[in-house]
Design a protein around this motif. Structure first.
Motif, short mmCIF file in Angstrom:
data_model
loop_
_atom_site.label_atom_id
_atom_site.label_comp_id
_atom_site.label_asym_id
_atom_site.label_seq_id
_atom_site.Cartn_x
_atom_site.Cartn_y
_atom_site.Cartn_z
N GLY A 16 -19.01 16.82 50.28
CA GLY A 16 -17.82 16.75 49.43
C GLY A 16 -18.17 16.72 47.95
N ILE A 17 -19.19 15.98 47.62
CA ILE A 17 -19.63 15.92 46.22
C ILE A 17 -20.16 17.28 45.77
CG2 ILE A 17 -21.39 14.93 44.70
CD1 ILE A 17 -21.00 12.29 46.17
N ALA A 18 -20.88 17.97 46.65
CA ALA A 18 -21.39 19.29 46.31
C ALA A 18 -20.25 20.27 46.06
CB ALA A 18 -22.30 19.81 47.43
N VAL A 19 -19.19 20.20 46.87
CA VAL A 19 -18.03 21.07 46.68
C VAL A 19 -17.35 20.76 45.35
CG1 VAL A 19 -15.72 21.60 47.55
CG2 VAL A 19 -17.65 21.52 49.13
N ILE A 20 -17.22 19.51 45.03
CA ILE A 20 -16.58 19.11 43.76
C ILE A 20 -17.40 19.59 42.57
CG2 ILE A 20 -16.00 17.11 42.34
CD1 ILE A 20 -15.10 15.71 44.90
N VAL A 21 -18.73 19.45 42.65
CA VAL A 21 -19.59 19.88 41.54
C VAL A 21 -19.51 21.39 41.36
CG1 VAL A 21 -22.00 20.09 40.81
CG2 VAL A 21 -21.14 17.90 41.65
N VAL A 22 -19.58 22.14 42.47
CA VAL A 22 -19.51 23.59 42.39
C VAL A 22 -18.14 24.01 41.85
CG1 VAL A 22 -19.46 25.72 43.76
CG2 VAL A 22 -21.25 24.02 44.15
N GLY A 23 -17.08 23.36 42.33
CA GLY A 23 -15.73 23.67 41.83
C GLY A 23 -15.62 23.39 40.34
N GLY A 24 -16.20 22.28 39.88
CA GLY A 24 -16.17 21.96 38.45
C GLY A 24 -16.92 22.98 37.63
N LEU A 25 -18.06 23.46 38.15
CA LEU A 25 -18.81 24.49 37.43
C LEU A 25 -18.03 25.80 37.35
CD1 LEU A 25 -22.42 23.85 38.78
CD2 LEU A 25 -21.53 23.36 36.50
N VAL A 26 -17.33 26.15 38.41
CA VAL A 26 -16.52 27.37 38.39
C VAL A 26 -15.40 27.24 37.36
CG1 VAL A 26 -14.88 28.73 39.75
CG2 VAL A 26 -17.07 28.06 40.74
N ILE A 27 -14.72 26.10 37.34
CA ILE A 27 -13.64 25.89 36.37
C ILE A 27 -14.19 25.92 34.95
CG2 ILE A 27 -12.00 24.17 35.51
CD1 ILE A 27 -11.49 23.41 38.44
N ALA A 28 -15.34 25.31 34.71
CA ALA A 28 -15.94 25.33 33.37
C ALA A 28 -16.30 26.75 32.96
CB ALA A 28 -17.17 24.43 33.34
N ALA A 29 -16.83 27.54 33.90
CA ALA A 29 -17.19 28.93 33.59
C ALA A 29 -15.94 29.75 33.24
CB ALA A 29 -17.93 29.56 34.76
N VAL A 30 -14.86 29.53 33.98
CA VAL A 30 -13.61 30.26 33.68
C VAL A 30 -13.08 29.86 32.31
CG1 VAL A 30 -11.19 30.47 34.39
CG2 VAL A 30 -13.00 30.65 36.09
N LEU A 31 -13.15 28.61 31.95
CA LEU A 31 -12.68 28.16 30.63
C LEU A 31 -13.53 28.75 29.51
CD1 LEU A 31 -11.77 24.43 31.35
CD2 LEU A 31 -10.21 26.33 30.92
N VAL A 32 -14.85 28.80 29.69
CA VAL A 32 -15.73 29.39 28.67
C VAL A 32 -15.40 30.87 28.51
CG1 VAL A 32 -18.13 30.04 28.19
CG2 VAL A 32 -17.58 27.71 28.90
N TRP A 33 -15.18 31.58 29.63
CA TRP A 33 -14.83 33.00 29.58
C TRP A 33 -13.50 33.19 28.84
CZ3 TRP A 33 -10.55 35.41 31.78
CH2 TRP A 33 -10.55 36.79 31.69
N ALA A 34 -12.51 32.33 29.11
CA ALA A 34 -11.21 32.46 28.46
C ALA A 34 -11.32 32.24 26.95
CB ALA A 34 -10.22 31.47 29.07
N VAL A 35 -12.13 31.28 26.53
CA VAL A 35 -12.30 31.02 25.10
C VAL A 35 -12.98 32.22 24.43
CG1 VAL A 35 -13.55 29.60 23.42
CG2 VAL A 35 -12.27 28.52 25.27
N ARG A 36 -14.00 32.78 25.06
CA ARG A 36 -14.67 33.96 24.49
C ARG A 36 -13.72 35.15 24.41
NH1 ARG A 36 -20.86 34.25 26.68
NH2 ARG A 36 -21.56 32.35 25.65
#
Length: 122
Positions: A16-36
């Protein structure tokens, strides 16, 4: 004391922790892409005008609106034609300039924005 439940919960929480960490990384990557993407779009827009580049008033001063009263075009009654009119026979919903052009004014005892039109103040 039975520890099977605790072992199962502990094993499940690691996944469960691994899924949460991977999900958080995906959300962070999407936010960085949107800002760029936003930065690239902003750079493609024309710059804002500087202080001396803004439009100025004409020599004659500010331009005012002109208000004209309109009256609707008459629609023929069904009794005149003997049948109902279809929408394409009605034509455009245009209007014409009214002969009576003075601005409407408030009458002395005819209401206003509040109340029922009484004399007020008393």
């Amino acid at each position: 004391m039975d520890t099977t439940w605790y072992e199962a919960a502990g094993a499940g929480s690691a996944a469960g922790i691994a899924v949460i960490v991977v999900g958080g990384l995906v959300i962070a990557a999407v936010l960085v892409w949107a800002v760029r993407l936003g930065i690239r779009v902003k750079q493609g827009e024309p710059r804002t005008p500087r202080a001396g580049e803004y439009p100025t008033l004409p020599e004659s001063g500010p331009v005012h609106e002109v208000s004209r009263r309109r009256e609707p075009a008459e629609v023929p009654c069904a009794e005149e034609t003997g049948r109902r009119l279809t929408p394409h026979e009605l034509g455009s919903s245009g209007s014409r300039r009214s002969e009576d052009q003075p601005r409407p004014r408030w009458d002395g005892g005819s209401g206003g924005s509040f109340g029922s039109g009484g004399s007020g103040g008393g």
